[in-house]
Design an enzyme around this catalytic site. Sequence first.
Site, PDB file in Angstrom:
ATOM      1  N   CYS A   1     -83.232  79.802  12.903  1.00  0.00           N
ATOM      2  CA  CYS A   1     -83.828  78.481  12.638  1.00  0.00           C
ATOM      3  C   CYS A   1     -85.200  78.328  13.279  1.00  0.00           C
ATOM      4  CB  CYS A   1     -82.900  77.376  13.133  1.00  0.00           C
ATOM      5  SG  CYS A   1     -81.362  77.287  12.208  1.00  0.00           S
TER       6      CYS A   1
ATOM      7  N   SER B   1     -78.522  88.676  17.579  1.00  0.00           N
ATOM      8  CA  SER B   1     -78.471  87.377  18.242  1.00  0.00           C
ATOM      9  C   SER B   1     -79.827  86.692  18.386  1.00  0.00           C
ATOM     10  CB  SER B   1     -77.820  87.532  19.618  1.00  0.00           C
ATOM     11  OG  SER B   1     -77.485  86.279  20.145  1.00  0.00           O
TER      12      SER B   1
ATOM     13  N   ARG C   1     -64.441  86.038  25.791  1.00  0.00           N
ATOM     14  CA  ARG C   1     -63.999  85.049  26.783  1.00  0.00           C
ATOM     15  C   ARG C   1     -62.517  84.701  26.669  1.00  0.00           C
ATOM     16  NH1 ARG C   1     -69.412  83.199  26.029  1.00  0.00           N
ATOM     17  NH2 ARG C   1     -68.882  81.952  24.215  1.00  0.00           N
TER      18      ARG C   1
END
Length: 166
Positions: free
Chosen positions: A42, A38, A21
């Site tokens: 958790c 990715s 980005r």
Amino acid sequence: MKVIIIGGDAAGMSAAMEIVRNKKGTEILVLERGDIYSYGQCGLPYIIDGRIAQTDELIARDVEVFRNKYGIDARVFHEVQAINSTTKIVSGMNLQTNERFEYMYDELLIASGASPVIPPWFGCSLSRIHMVKTIPQINVLMKDLQNVQHVTVIGGAILVLRLLKH
């Protein structure tokens, strides 16, 4: 400019996306030891307690999305074994082909996280000890938990807290 990121989980891929980005034209190479990119690490405790049915639900983006949509050179089964910060070269092994690799970089980000260890306890059978950090490890644990009545957790504070709240 070429950036190498070691580790394709959440931290590494968040950094890669920030580069995409904000630093247009940067060549990004991500080296991941496993084959899953990715994912929400958790969320692994929620697999154990059943709130998440399948580990696929933890994966934010498939490796192909990073390659095809964002132009990131996302490699799987690439284990980095050495870093030479003087020559700016990372080297290691392609775990699928057993071929050695070396890649040069301008900037390096290490987002590999920590690895759990089993203490050297002598005189104990450690055959049913599980370390859980990855999706493949949670899959093995879930298979081994079938018909188990008692479990002891050592460490893993986040896991224990989540299971107690449920």
